[in-house]
Write a protein that holds these residues in place. Structure first.
Motif, PDB file in Angstrom:
ATOM      1  N   THR A   1       0.838  -1.202   0.000  1.00 33.81           N
ATOM      2  CA  THR A   1       0.000   0.000   0.000  1.00 33.81           C
ATOM      3  C   THR A   1       0.872   1.250   0.000  1.00 33.81           C
ATOM      4  N   ALA A   2       1.909   1.233   0.825  1.00 38.71           N
ATOM      5  CA  ALA A   2       2.773   2.408   0.912  1.00 38.71           C
ATOM      6  C   ALA A   2       3.449   2.665  -0.422  1.00 38.71           C
ATOM      7  N   ILE A   3       3.897   1.590  -1.080  1.00 37.51           N
ATOM      8  CA  ILE A   3       4.573   1.786  -2.366  1.00 37.51           C
ATOM      9  C   ILE A   3       3.583   2.318  -3.394  1.00 37.51           C
ATOM     10  N   ALA A   4       2.351   1.800  -3.346  1.00 38.15           N
ATOM     11  CA  ALA A   4       1.362   2.260  -4.321  1.00 38.15           C
ATOM     12  C   ALA A   4       1.100   3.749  -4.167  1.00 38.15           C
ATOM     13  N   ILE A   5       0.890   4.181  -2.932  1.00 38.84           N
ATOM     14  CA  ILE A   5       0.605   5.609  -2.743  1.00 38.84           C
ATOM     15  C   ILE A   5       1.875   6.414  -2.981  1.00 38.84           C
ATOM     16  N   GLY A   6       3.021   5.802  -2.690  1.00 41.79           N
ATOM     17  CA  GLY A   6       4.290   6.483  -2.959  1.00 41.79           C
ATOM     18  C   GLY A   6       4.479   6.738  -4.445  1.00 41.79           C
TER      19      GLY A   6
ATOM     20  N   ASN B   1      -3.052  -5.313  15.483  1.00 40.55           N
ATOM     21  CA  ASN B   1      -2.089  -5.103  14.417  1.00 40.55           C
ATOM     22  C   ASN B   1      -2.799  -5.127  13.071  1.00 40.55           C
ATOM     23  N   MET B   2      -3.702  -6.083  12.912  1.00 34.86           N
ATOM     24  CA  MET B   2      -4.463  -6.158  11.665  1.00 34.86           C
ATOM     25  C   MET B   2      -5.307  -4.897  11.494  1.00 34.86           C
ATOM     26  N   LEU B   3      -5.951  -4.508  12.587  1.00 36.68           N
ATOM     27  CA  LEU B   3      -6.794  -3.308  12.547  1.00 36.68           C
ATOM     28  C   LEU B   3      -5.966  -2.102  12.121  1.00 36.68           C
ATOM     29  N   SER B   4      -4.741  -2.046  12.618  1.00 42.49           N
ATOM     30  CA  SER B   4      -3.851  -0.929  12.300  1.00 42.49           C
ATOM     31  C   SER B   4      -3.681  -0.803  10.794  1.00 42.49           C
ATOM     32  N   TYR B   5      -3.477  -1.939  10.121  1.00 42.62           N
ATOM     33  CA  TYR B   5      -3.316  -1.861   8.670  1.00 42.62           C
ATOM     34  C   TYR B   5      -4.580  -1.357   8.009  1.00 42.62           C
ATOM     35  N   TRP B   6      -5.725  -1.842   8.447  1.00 49.02           N
ATOM     36  CA  TRP B   6      -6.958  -1.440   7.755  1.00 49.02           C
ATOM     37  C   TRP B   6      -7.266   0.026   7.991  1.00 49.02           C
ATOM     38  N   PHE B   7      -6.901   0.515   9.156  1.00 43.22           N
ATOM     39  CA  PHE B   7      -7.025   1.966   9.372  1.00 43.22           C
ATOM     40  C   PHE B   7      -6.103   2.712   8.410  1.00 43.22           C
ATOM     41  N   TYR B   8      -4.896   2.183   8.270  1.00 42.27           N
ATOM     42  CA  TYR B   8      -3.945   2.841   7.370  1.00 42.27           C
ATOM     43  C   TYR B   8      -4.492   2.867   5.953  1.00 42.27           C
ATOM     44  N   LEU B   9      -5.029   1.728   5.519  1.00 44.77           N
ATOM     45  CA  LEU B   9      -5.577   1.669   4.160  1.00 44.77           C
ATOM     46  C   LEU B   9      -6.714   2.678   4.008  1.00 44.77           C
ATOM     47  N   ALA B  10      -7.570   2.741   5.035  1.00 48.24           N
ATOM     48  CA  ALA B  10      -8.678   3.703   4.972  1.00 48.24           C
ATOM     49  C   ALA B  10      -8.122   5.122   4.853  1.00 48.24           C
ATOM     50  N   ALA B  11      -7.078   5.419   5.634  1.00 45.57           N
ATOM     51  CA  ALA B  11      -6.487   6.758   5.588  1.00 45.57           C
ATOM     52  C   ALA B  11      -5.974   7.058   4.186  1.00 45.57           C
TER      53      ALA B  11
ATOM     54  N   LEU C   1     -10.492  19.119   4.316  1.00 45.54           N
ATOM     55  CA  LEU C   1     -11.284  18.323   5.240  1.00 45.54           C
ATOM     56  C   LEU C   1     -10.864  16.859   5.167  1.00 45.54           C
ATOM     57  N   LEU C   2     -10.756  16.354   3.940  1.00 49.50           N
ATOM     58  CA  LEU C   2     -10.375  14.953   3.786  1.00 49.50           C
ATOM     59  C   LEU C   2      -8.932  14.739   4.223  1.00 49.50           C
ATOM     60  N   MET C   3      -8.095  15.720   3.976  1.00 49.23           N
ATOM     61  CA  MET C   3      -6.709  15.587   4.426  1.00 49.23           C
ATOM     62  C   MET C   3      -6.651  15.449   5.946  1.00 49.23           C
ATOM     63  N   LEU C   4      -7.382  16.307   6.645  1.00 51.62           N
ATOM     64  CA  LEU C   4      -7.366  16.245   8.108  1.00 51.62           C
ATOM     65  C   LEU C   4      -7.986  14.935   8.586  1.00 51.62           C
ATOM     66  N   ALA C   5      -9.092  14.538   7.935  1.00 49.63           N
ATOM     67  CA  ALA C   5      -9.729  13.286   8.335  1.00 49.63           C
ATOM     68  C   ALA C   5      -8.771  12.121   8.128  1.00 49.63           C
ATOM     69  N   SER C   6      -8.110  12.138   6.976  1.00 54.72           N
ATOM     70  CA  SER C   6      -7.194  11.051   6.672  1.00 54.72           C
ATOM     71  C   SER C   6      -6.058  10.988   7.693  1.00 54.72           C
ATOM     72  N   LEU C   7      -5.534  12.142   8.072  1.00 52.63           N
ATOM     73  CA  LEU C   7      -4.470  12.153   9.071  1.00 52.63           C
ATOM     74  C   LEU C   7      -4.973  11.607  10.398  1.00 52.63           C
ATOM     75  N   GLY C   8      -6.207  11.993  10.750  1.00 53.62           N
ATOM     76  CA  GLY C   8      -6.777  11.488  12.006  1.00 53.62           C
ATOM     77  C   GLY C   8      -6.858   9.972  11.992  1.00 53.62           C
ATOM     78  N   VAL C   9      -7.357   9.407  10.898  1.00 55.59           N
ATOM     79  CA  VAL C   9      -7.469   7.955  10.796  1.00 55.59           C
ATOM     80  C   VAL C   9      -6.083   7.325  10.821  1.00 55.59           C
ATOM     81  N   PHE C  10      -5.155   7.957  10.120  1.00 53.56           N
ATOM     82  CA  PHE C  10      -3.787   7.432  10.100  1.00 53.56           C
ATOM     83  C   PHE C  10      -3.220   7.367  11.520  1.00 53.56           C
ATOM     84  N   ILE C  11      -3.443   8.444  12.277  1.00 50.47           N
ATOM     85  CA  ILE C  11      -2.870   8.486  13.625  1.00 50.47           C
ATOM     86  C   ILE C  11      -3.503   7.411  14.501  1.00 50.47           C
ATOM     87  N   ALA C  12      -4.825   7.243  14.359  1.00 53.75           N
ATOM     88  CA  ALA C  12      -5.490   6.192  15.143  1.00 53.75           C
ATOM     89  C   ALA C  12      -4.894   4.837  14.781  1.00 53.75           C
TER      90      ALA C  12
END
Lengths: 467, 221, 601
Positions: free
Chosen positions: C48-53, C125-135, C174-185
């Motif tokens: 995922t990181a490489i794709a967005i990268g 740990n799994m949840l962490s990835y799915w939050f990241y993907l959502a972000a 708005l989406l940027m801030l939301a995305s950062l919030g999800v990323f941090i969670a």
């Protein structure tokens, strides 16, 4: 092996690049030679470390390259070497830091005898204020800013003699320390003149400052160094450093707050008489005449007309050799005797009834143009209605042939290049966004689709459904 | 930022000291026979407990930063009008204290294998917490009714922000609490419940402490 | 957590959990999608990181096209240029590098290198990835809302971030801030795992001072991230309130393109303090894992113990701690109280000392080593060179006076790309070449790897080194075009075009890397369990790639540190961490000399 060669070549090459490249600090024009000295010290120290570490790295890579018959040497730690390296590094760092802090000490303390200039930043324009004879700035606050009071001056006796300079051109006397007091009307900005070295952000809601002494007579460009929105790159200004007498004379010509407040507004009745000359080409109702290359005037705001008439009169517009129609306009503008005449005729034109302009050009694609226009919308308004604060005149309702010609003039520097036409300068930068003729046609096609406000206002039905 | 920096300094001093005790006089390059110590931390430090401790550090950082922002905004702006803290907050605070006490008793009950007391403790603790949250909501509503709006003044905005952050943390806790309760209903023994009940209790104590600090802050500034 | 009897054979049972507690799903989806195996999660994070990268890479090329060949591409107007700047920065710093180092390398390496079966809390740990993907998805969505993505610069400074004149002030920000919030969670969930696993689930014998430096780097970076991300969270919450609820945390009295705004009294500088309180540690969140990984690559491929291990560990800790007290060096000319400049310049330059020590120790690790010029080693050396360059240019910007003329110029752009873009990315590549054999069981192709290295290393230097000189010349950053700026010589435009061409070449050569990744997965040479003859635990697993649960029936027991290369008296030039002292094969007396480490004359 190749990597060792690469490291050597890159390390030595980087240092040589520094000595051979034409790109280095702009010529110094202020007292901040000490800042340049700290840069030089840092360059020497870091350059030496850079070479030492990398050449040693290259040596090690070659000397200890792989050899089947050899083992690496097992030495986990070497306390004395580590301490020694730490000590030397600390000394080096202290050697860099100490001069830096000393100069910073000077940087944050303006001298007692510094005179003050306030720089006001706004999207995307600079203006300036001098404290006037009393040496004190009158209170000012963003809350009080409106079209008539662009500096937000509060009703304060100290402010009456403040000298206001609305154009982004400033003069400063040479060899006199100046404290630049910075404030912003909207977002963050940063007033930067590369040759002076000093700069500082301007933050809305507070003031900040820096000081310097201009030491070299000349002309310097102000750029904005803090991202402030779409036209950040086009937020320019100019500081001229001149002899004290020239400065005094210039400052004497600038209006104070009190003088500006007393200026009589344009008188449409007086303007009507003056307009007779204009009517020959621009039409009795300012409807314009394409055959005579005279654009429509009705519907334009008085402030814009005043500015353009002033530019024509002074030769800042219409003096470029390729601007044939501008050249035709110049003699007529010079017929207007003074500032008051310009204000009167502008005020009169503003009263003329605005008729919708007919689209004449074909070939532009308004949909593509809409995307181009999003850049324009920031200064000229979403509906092309014009925004006074950003100095963007109204576009909606102007004839398309005129828009196209002027955009091409801006693109090619035929209009707006004159040094006394700051908004034209800015528009030249912005017109580069239109990369080819088709882009110009598209955006013009889009502008012709924009509603023409004053006519609409009359036509709006009370129960009108908004789309 | 002083508040945050003090917090971080304490954290880092603890961590650094612990690490120092592990690294001083250690010669890492010397191989040794297998140690008899089974895990690297004392047995009492189970993964969930360490996890909770780390999470509390994160939450503390969040609250410390918000408090820092509160103090900095107060200092930087010139429009700060202190807010009269509603008297209701005293009652709410009492609720939260009682909730914490009840959960503590639930924890003890779980240790002593006393299912009835465990259930009572959990229910009472959760009940008082819900009462606290409702009380906070009521306090917000009272403020609104008195014309003290969120956007009118930074003091108001911070009051809402701080209490909202705290309530959000409690809601997260209630989620864990409801899962524990659910498991208890499904017939889990108090012993099995012990790890989750103890985490709940510790988390509640932490949030009580945070609330105490926030309340004092709101009262004194 | 009961220890099953195994006839007195010493074996470890780390921490709380046992093989039986790991979830072993049978279905494909359970194994590879909703997986709780840290290694699968690592790969999910990585891909995922490489794709967005790649998205961010394309954005950077678009920026370079505009800068190198201004007014040629109708697609790029000032709004989109600023959007590219913003999204490129944010994606690269947070969504690519942070996620890649901590989410991908952290997940893969922490359990394996610590000798644990899995992370402490696999479900979280799994949840962490799915939050990241959502972000990531929310972030991508922001390109497509009306007005487009935000163009406020990656720092998202108010007031401009949420006031007119900046692109994307509606949906985009708005989406940027939301995305950062999800990323941090999501990151907090992952970060808890990394910290707890390192603290609590190390296998028997894996004392703190035996941890590989990779783990130290990732661990310290995670600790910092856990403590620093709340600052960003607070800042975005307050900005959201300002934007949606009309509060004035950050927003002062101001005009919105001529109209009076409704805000009053807020302080834009407060945001900057909060942002950089996160933002500066963030630099080291990216750098520290790179420091750790590169240490291990250097030691392994130079067949040499790491030099000054304890000093390296303490340097990581000290850098981590100090990075929390230097944030305002990003604000020297922000209009804050100028007297802060003295304090923050001092702390900033102090941090250079432990950083310099790390550089010395890397070079001294190579010194008297036996350096194998493998592809990972090439990338590691490239890293040292780039990092030395970027670190030294940091001494300009950290020293408050020198910063004044250079701030907000291309000097800054050159500096931070050297130090936190190119240098860590070289480590990422090196690490991929290094661990790919463990992840897939096959080697990456050497020739393609070398092509990839040389073009990337030389190309990035050609892009970013000249930027420093543009900075000296005073060329401001975040400019859509330079037009007729009087003091900027025309030759700068030539330089810009050159840099753009270099950037396009570097971007294209990444295709070689991806081709290599895919081709080697199917056709690469079989790697075997330990192709680099490394000592750390991940190379000692029973299976390659390791299965869920990592190790066989018993967890390994650790007897030594991770850097027993070239130990005098041992037969082989490396001793795995889990080899008991009495099982180490002694040297053949015939080659006594070699074992002593003496060079053949």
């Amino acid at each position: 092996m190749a990597i060792a060669v690469a490291v050597i070549v890159l390390a030595v090459g980087s240092v040589l690049f520094f000595f051979l490249s034409p790109w280095y600090l702009t010529p110094l024009a202020s007292n901040w030679g000490t800042i340049d000295d700290t840069i030089t010290i840092t360059l020497w120290v870091t350059g030496a470390v850079f070479l030492a570490v990398n050449l040693f790295l290259a040596y090690v890579v070659v000397r200890y390259r792989f050899n089947k018959r050899r083992r690496s040497q097992y030495d986990p730690e070497n306390k004395s070497l580590e301490l020694w390296l730490t000590g030397v590094t600390t000394l080096g760092i202290a050697g860099l830091l100490a001069p830096g802090l000393l100069v910073w000490g000077a940087f944050v303390s303006p001298p007692e005898d510094a005179h003050q200039v306030e720089v006001v930043g706004q999207q995307w324009h600079w203006s300036f204020r001098f404290p006037g004879e009393d040496g004190r700035f009158g209170a000012a606050h963003n809350r009080f800013i409106d079209e008539r009071n662009p500096f937000g001056m509060v009703d304060d006796p100290a402010g009456q003699d403040d000298i206001l300079i609305t154009s982004p051109h400033l003069m400063l006397p040479v060899d006199r320390p100046v404290k630049m007091v910075l404030r912003s009307k909207d977002v963050l900005h940063n007033v930067k003149v590369a040759n002076f070295r000093a700069k500082m952000d301007m933050v809305p809601g507070q003031t900040s400052y820096f000081w310097f002494t201009p030491t070299v007579v000349g002309e310097y460009e102000i750029v904005c160094a803090q991202l402030c929105g779409i036209a950040h790159f086009a937020m320019r200004g100019r500081i001229e450093v001149v002899e004290q007498e020239v400065f005094d004379a210039w400052l004497g010509e600038q209006p104070t707050f009190a003088e500006l407040a007393q200026l009589a507004p344009g008188n449409p009745a007086a303007g009507a008489g003056l307009y007779v000359t204009c009517a020959a080409c621009h039409g009795a109702e300012g409807q314009g005449n394409q055959a005579l290359n005279a654009p429509k005037l009705a519907g334009l705001d008085a402030w814009y007309l005043e500015r353009q008439l002033g530019l024509f009169r002074s030769g800042a517009r219409g003096s470029h050799e390729d601007d044939i129609y501008g050249q035709q306009m110049r003699p007529f503008a010079t017929l207007l005797a003074d500032r008051q005449a310009i204000a009167d005729v502008s005020a009169f034109i503003e009263t003329l009834p605005d008729q919708p302009a007919q689209a004449r050009l074909v070939g532009g694609d308004p949909e593509r143009g809409a995307r181009r226009y999003r850049t324009c919308a920031n200064c000229h308004g979403q509906q092309g209605e014009g925004i006074r604060a950003t100095n963007g005149p109204r576009l909606a309702g102007l004839p398309d042939w005129y828009l196209e010609r002027q955009l091409q003039n801006f693109r090619h520097g035929v209009r707006g290049r004159h040094r006394d036409d700051p908004y034209g300068n800015q528009m030249i930068e912005m017109a580069q966004v239109l990369v080819d003729d088709r882009a110009v046609q598209d955006v013009v096609a889009y502008i012709t689709t924009l509603p023409q406000p004053r006519v609409d206002m009359a036509a709006v039905n009370p129960g009108g459904v908004e789309e | 930022m002083t508040v945050t920096l003090v917090f971080l300094a304490v954290m880092m001093a603890l961590f650094g000291g612990w690490l120092f005790s592990h690294s001083i006089n250690v010669r890492p390059w010397e191989a040794q026979g297998a140690s008899t110590q089974r895990s690297q931390l004392p047995p009492a430090m189970t993964a969930p407990r360490v996890g909770l401790a780390v999470f509390l550090a994160v939450a503390t950082s969040l609250f410390a930063l918000t408090i820092s922002a509160y103090l900095m905004r107060q200092e930087m702006g010139h429009d700060w009008r202190p807010l009269a803290v509603p008297g209701l907050l005293w009652w709410n605070s009492a609720c939260l204290v009682l909730g914490s006490v009840a959960l503590q008793s639930a924890w003890q009950a779980a240790r002593r294998d006393n299912a009835a007391r465990l259930r009572r403790g959990l229910l009472v603790g959760g009940g008082f917490t819900i009462a606290f949250i409702l009380g906070q909501a009521l306090a917000w509503w009272q403020l609104q009714a008195r014309g003290i709006y969120l956007a009118a003044n930074p003091a108001n905005a911070f009051f809402f922000l701080l209490t909202a952050l705290h309530v959000l943390h409690l809601l997260g806790g209630l989620f864990a609490w409801s899962r524990s309760l659910f498991r208890l209903q499904r017939g889990a023994t108090p012993r099995e419940m012990l790890p989750s009940v103890e985490l709940c209790a510790l988390y509640w104590h932490f949030l009580l402490l945070v609330w105490g600090i926030l309340f004092v802050l709101l009262l004194t500034t | 957590m009961a220890e099953p009897g195994h006839h007195g054979v010493p074996h470890a049972q780390a921490g709380e959990f046992d093989n039986a507690e790991l979830v072993h799903p049978k279905s494909f989806i359970g194994k590879y999608v909703w997986s709780q195996d840290a290694k699968v999660i690592a790969i999910q994070y990585g891909l995922t990181a490489i794709a967005i990268g790649l998205v961010a890479l394309v954005l950077s090329i678009l920026m370079r096209l505009q800068l190198g060949f201004p007014n040629t591409f109708a697609l790029i107007d000032p709004s989109s240029y600023l959007q590219y700047v913003t999204m490129h920065g944010m994606i690269m710093v947070v969504y690519l590098l942070t996620a890649l180092f901590l989410g991908a390398f952290g997940n893969y390496l922490i359990p394996l290198m610590c000798g644990a079966r899995d992370m402490a809390f696999p479900y979280l740990n799994m949840l962490s990835y799915w939050f990241y993907l959502a972000a990531v998805l929310i972030l991508v969505a922001s390109f497509f809302v009306p007005g487009g993505a935000t163009g406020a610069g990656w720092t998202l400074y108010p007031p401009q971030a949420i006031s007119p004149g900046t692109p994307g002030i509606d949906g985009g920000i708005l989406l940027m801030l939301a995305s950062l919030g999800v990323f941090i969670a999501g990151f907090t969930m992952g970060g808890l795992n990394y910290v707890v696993t390192v603290l609590q689930a190390r296998t028997r014998g894996m004392t703190l001072m035996r941890l590989p430096l990779t783990i130290w780097g990732i661990f310290m970076a995670t600790v910092m991230a856990l403590l620093a991300f709340p600052a960003l969270l607070v800042a975005i919450l307050m900005m959201l309130c300002d934007m949606l609820l009309g509060t004035s945390f950050f927003m002062p009295e101001m005009l919105n393109l001529g109209e009076q705004s409704t805000h009053a009294g807020g302080s834009p500088l407060l945001y900057q303090h909060l942002f950089w309180f996160f933002g500066h540690p963030e630099v080291y969140i990216v750098a520290l894992p790179a420091f750790g990984i590169v240490s291990d690559i250097l030691a392994t491929h130079a067949r040499k113990n790491i030099f000054g291990y304890r000093m390296m560990v303490w340097a990581i800790i000290i850098i981590g701690v100090l990075s929390f007290v230097v944030w305002a060096h990003h604000m020297f000319i922000s209009g804050m109280n100028p007297y802060f400049g003295f304090l923050f310049a001092t702390t900033t330059l102090i941090i250079a000392v432990p950083t310099a020590i790390k550089v010395y120790n890397w070079v001294l690790t190579l010194w008297r080593g036996n350096i194998r010029m493998t592809v990972p080693m090439l990338f590691a050396i490239g890293f040292i060179f780039t990092f030395v360059n970027g670190g030294l240019s940091g001494l300009f910007l950290g020293n408050v006076t020198v910063d004044v003329p250079l701030a907000d110029t291309y000097f800054v752009v050159g500096h931070f790309h050297m130090v936190m873009a190119v240098a860590p990315v070289l480590v990422v590549f090196g690490a991929m070449y290094h661990w790919y054999p463990k992840i897939t069981g096959r080697m990456l192709d050497d020739t393609l790897g070398k092509i990839h290295f040389w073009v990337t290393f030389l190309g990035t230097y050609a892009i970013f080194y000249p930027m420093h000189f543009m900075g000296f010349a005073g060329v401001p950053r975040r400019y859509y075009g330079y037009g007729e700026t009087a003091y900027i010589p025309d030759s700068i435009q030539t330089l810009n075009a050159f840099m753009s061409v270099a950037a396009i070449i570097v971007a294209l050569v990444q295709l070689v890397f991806f081709y290599n990744l895919i081709r080697s997965y199917f056709r690469g040479r079989e790697a075997g369990p330990n192709p680099w003859q490394a000592t750390t635990l991940e190379w000692q697993t029973e299976h390659t790639p390791p299965r869920h649960g990592n190790f066989g029936a018993e967890l390994p027991v650790v007897y030594r540190w991770a850097y027993d290369y070239g130990v005098p008296g041992a037969k082989h030039d490396f001793i795995p961490q889990n080899m008991p002292p009495d099982e180490v094969e002694k040297v053949d007396p015939m080659s006594q000399e070699a074992a002593q480490g003496r060079l053949p004359t």
